[in-house]
Scaffold this motif. Structure first.
Motif, PDB file in Angstrom:
ATOM      1  N   PRO A 244     -10.394   5.102   8.421  1.00  0.00           N
ATOM      2  CA  PRO A 244     -10.886   4.376   7.498  1.00  0.00           C
ATOM      3  C   PRO A 244     -10.154   5.424   6.223  1.00  0.00           C
ATOM      4  N   LEU A 245      -8.781   3.977   4.991  1.00  0.00           N
ATOM      5  CA  LEU A 245      -9.031   4.685   4.280  1.00  0.00           C
ATOM      6  C   LEU A 245      -9.658   4.403   2.643  1.00  0.00           C
ATOM      7  N   VAL A 246      -9.792   2.728   2.730  1.00  0.00           N
ATOM      8  CA  VAL A 246     -10.386   1.915   1.526  1.00  0.00           C
ATOM      9  C   VAL A 246     -11.230   0.853   2.219  1.00  0.00           C
ATOM     10  N   GLU A 247     -12.376   0.896   2.267  1.00  0.00           N
ATOM     11  CA  GLU A 247     -13.244  -0.322   2.998  1.00  0.00           C
ATOM     12  C   GLU A 247     -13.156  -1.343   2.235  1.00  0.00           C
ATOM     13  N   ASN A 248     -13.600  -0.751   0.399  1.00  0.00           N
ATOM     14  CA  ASN A 248     -14.030  -2.421   0.213  1.00  0.00           C
ATOM     15  C   ASN A 248     -12.687  -2.480  -1.330  1.00  0.00           C
ATOM     16  N   THR A 249     -11.682  -2.786  -0.812  1.00  0.00           N
ATOM     17  CA  THR A 249     -10.231  -3.115  -1.478  1.00  0.00           C
ATOM     18  C   THR A 249     -10.557  -4.000  -3.235  1.00  0.00           C
ATOM     19  N   LYS A 250     -11.336  -4.960  -3.117  1.00  0.00           N
ATOM     20  CA  LYS A 250     -11.014  -5.325  -4.316  1.00  0.00           C
ATOM     21  C   LYS A 250     -11.977  -5.165  -5.677  1.00  0.00           C
ATOM     22  N   GLU A 251     -12.472  -3.687  -5.495  1.00  0.00           N
ATOM     23  CA  GLU A 251     -13.218  -2.747  -5.832  1.00  0.00           C
ATOM     24  C   GLU A 251     -12.980  -1.382  -5.716  1.00  0.00           C
ATOM     25  N   SER A 252     -11.312  -1.570  -5.938  1.00  0.00           N
ATOM     26  CA  SER A 252     -10.738  -0.234  -5.811  1.00  0.00           C
ATOM     27  C   SER A 252      -9.925  -0.306  -7.197  1.00  0.00           C
ATOM     28  N   ALA A 253      -8.951   0.536  -7.714  1.00  0.00           N
ATOM     29  CA  ALA A 253      -8.733   1.022  -9.178  1.00  0.00           C
ATOM     30  C   ALA A 253      -7.169   0.591  -8.005  1.00  0.00           C
ATOM     31  N   ALA A 254      -6.248   0.206  -9.846  1.00  0.00           N
ATOM     32  CA  ALA A 254      -5.057  -0.194  -9.622  1.00  0.00           C
ATOM     33  C   ALA A 254      -4.248   1.562  -8.939  1.00  0.00           C
ATOM     34  N   HIS A 255      -3.569   0.804  -7.868  1.00  0.00           N
ATOM     35  CA  HIS A 255      -3.019   2.436  -7.044  1.00  0.00           C
ATOM     36  C   HIS A 255      -3.706   3.100  -6.264  1.00  0.00           C
ATOM     37  N   GLU A 256      -4.916   2.526  -6.107  1.00  0.00           N
ATOM     38  CA  GLU A 256      -5.786   3.979  -5.517  1.00  0.00           C
ATOM     39  C   GLU A 256      -5.482   3.403  -3.501  1.00  0.00           C
ATOM     40  N   ILE A 257      -4.933   2.443  -3.265  1.00  0.00           N
ATOM     41  CA  ILE A 257      -4.448   1.916  -2.113  1.00  0.00           C
ATOM     42  C   ILE A 257      -3.484   2.381  -1.865  1.00  0.00           C
ATOM     43  N   THR A 258      -2.197   2.483  -2.830  1.00  0.00           N
ATOM     44  CA  THR A 258      -1.174   3.125  -2.333  1.00  0.00           C
ATOM     45  C   THR A 258      -1.792   4.835  -2.247  1.00  0.00           C
ATOM     46  N   GLU A 259      -2.291   5.017  -3.643  1.00  0.00           N
ATOM     47  CA  GLU A 259      -1.834   6.450  -3.462  1.00  0.00           C
ATOM     48  C   GLU A 259      -2.247   7.013  -2.122  1.00  0.00           C
ATOM     49  N   ALA A 260      -3.094   6.253  -1.222  1.00  0.00           N
ATOM     50  CA  ALA A 260      -4.447   6.679  -0.222  1.00  0.00           C
ATOM     51  C   ALA A 260      -3.267   6.302   1.253  1.00  0.00           C
ATOM     52  N   HIS A 261      -2.817   6.124   1.225  1.00  0.00           N
ATOM     53  CA  HIS A 261      -2.022   5.947   2.661  1.00  0.00           C
ATOM     54  C   HIS A 261      -0.307   7.090   2.176  1.00  0.00           C
ATOM     55  N   VAL A 262       0.273   7.201   1.288  1.00  0.00           N
ATOM     56  CA  VAL A 262       1.457   8.120   0.912  1.00  0.00           C
ATOM     57  C   VAL A 262       0.861   9.253   0.933  1.00  0.00           C
ATOM     58  N   LYS A 263      -0.504   9.830   0.563  1.00  0.00           N
ATOM     59  CA  LYS A 263      -0.868  11.107   0.566  1.00  0.00           C
ATOM     60  C   LYS A 263      -1.516  11.188   2.070  1.00  0.00           C
ATOM     61  N   TYR A 264      -1.840  10.378   2.777  1.00  0.00           N
ATOM     62  CA  TYR A 264      -1.976  10.306   4.273  1.00  0.00           C
ATOM     63  C   TYR A 264      -1.440  10.929   4.929  1.00  0.00           C
ATOM     64  N   LEU A 265       0.195  10.355   4.727  1.00  0.00           N
ATOM     65  CA  LEU A 265       1.606   9.740   5.894  1.00  0.00           C
ATOM     66  C   LEU A 265       1.902  11.597   5.988  1.00  0.00           C
ATOM     67  N   GLU A 266       2.050  11.906   4.028  1.00  0.00           N
ATOM     68  CA  GLU A 266       2.529  13.233   3.807  1.00  0.00           C
ATOM     69  C   GLU A 266       1.465  14.387   4.545  1.00  0.00           C
ATOM     70  N   MET A 267       0.500  13.922   4.712  1.00  0.00           N
ATOM     71  CA  MET A 267      -0.595  14.895   5.212  1.00  0.00           C
ATOM     72  C   MET A 267       0.137  15.277   6.656  1.00  0.00           C
ATOM     73  N   MET A 268       0.012  14.162   7.314  1.00  0.00           N
ATOM     74  CA  MET A 268       0.244  14.266   8.263  1.00  0.00           C
ATOM     75  C   MET A 268       1.513  14.566   8.738  1.00  0.00           C
ATOM     76  N   ILE A 269       3.134  14.335   8.273  1.00  0.00           N
ATOM     77  CA  ILE A 269       4.361  14.788   7.558  1.00  0.00           C
ATOM     78  C   ILE A 269       4.077  17.324   7.592  1.00  0.00           C
TER      79      ILE A 269
END
Length: 294
Positions: A244-269
């Motif tokens: 899970p990255l963001v479960e309450n998406t309507k309450e998320s800040a601008a770019h929070e979801i984008t930053e979350a999935h980009v950073k998770y992929l970087e961690m995997m790489i």
């Protein structure tokens, strides 16, 4: 007509290769590695530049080691992708295992649809194909220029029930099914066209243009955002974990979801860099190349 004939012949050739047993496929992969790495040198300059920019802290020897491991895996990945054409459901499930399928079931029970993000990491195609066995999966993809191969890959990806949706229709599809439980999977590491690039973030030590569509759609339909964390156990065998990255998406800040999935992929790489597609021209342009709309 000649191009169509060659395309159809190519598809027949791929189908015949897919019928080979795995032990023989991996012998072919060993041969393909020699061709890609030593003889043809397929995009090695692109790969070397990407690794140099992504890992400036590593030595030349370390980066060279990653490069060679990457091309060995790329050869395997190509043959495994071809095998998708005819692999049986039971064989696929033996080779690809989801470690926590109950999490998505809990979202379904709660009536929360899922926006799943994956990278071009490990065998993401096998993960999507396996996941489509368990749930109603919408695969968002970028159409190929060759119409014959495009239809071929759509048929392959939808063998076990997935609904394949062109990227241009992703928003329309999500809105149409917003009152139903769905899992829509996106590749989060594709490069947006220069004309539409509006957001850059730091990814592997470089300013990187990313699509904002995943975030916009997830917030619009109020879905949970998860990431496919995939690991290669051994040759031809994988696990993936729903994170899970963001479960309450309507309450998320601008770019929070984008930053979350980009950073998770970087961690995997960074964890195992040889399994990402380094020969892709991911960094085609920089922020200064973009003319932002006022």
């Amino acid at each position: 007509m000649i191009n169509k004939g060659l395309s159809r012949l190519g598809i027949v050739f791929l189908y015949l290769i897919s019928l080979l047993p795995f032990w023989l496929l991996y012998i072919l992969a060993d041969v393909l590695f020699v061709l890609l790495y030593y003889l043809v040198g397929y995009r090695r300059k692109v790969t070397q530049a990407n690794l140099r920019n992504a890992f400036p802290e590593k030595t030349d020897v370390e980066r060279s080691g990653i490069e060679k491991k990457y091309y060995r895996y790329l050869a395997d990945l190509i043959l495994e992708a071809i095998k998708m054409t005819t692999i049986s459901q039971s064989e696929l499930q033996r080779r690809v295992v989801c470690t926590n399928p109950e999490l998505v079931k809990s979202y379904e029970a709660a009536g929360k649809s899922v926006t799943a993000v994956a990278g071009h990491y490990c065998n993401w195609e096998w993960a999507g194909l396996e996941f489509s066995i368990h749930t109603r999966l919408f695969v968002i993809y970028k159409s190929l220029a060759n119409n014959i191969f495009d239809k071929f890959f759509i048929k392959t990806r939808s063998r076990f029930g997935a609904v394949v949706v062109p990227m241009a229709q992703a928003l329309r599809s999500s809105v149409a099914h917003k009152n139903e439980f769905t899992v829509s999977v996106y590749a989060g590491d594709q490069t947006p066209p220069l004309a539409t690039a509006q957001y850059f973030t730091d990814f592997l030590n470089q300013p990187t243009a990313v699509f904002l569509g995943i975030e916009k759609i997830a917030r619009l339909i109020d879905s949970v955002v998860i990431f496919y964390d995939m690991k290669r156990i051994k040759r031809g065998y994988y696990t993936y974990t729903v994170v899970p990255l963001v479960e309450n998406t309507k309450e998320s800040a601008a770019h929070e979801i984008t930053e979350a999935h980009v950073k998770y992929l970087e961690m995997m790489i960074r964890r195992e860099p040889q399994y990402w597609i380094w020969s892709h021209r991911r960094w085609k342009f920089k922020p200064e190349n973009v003319k932002y709309k006022k």
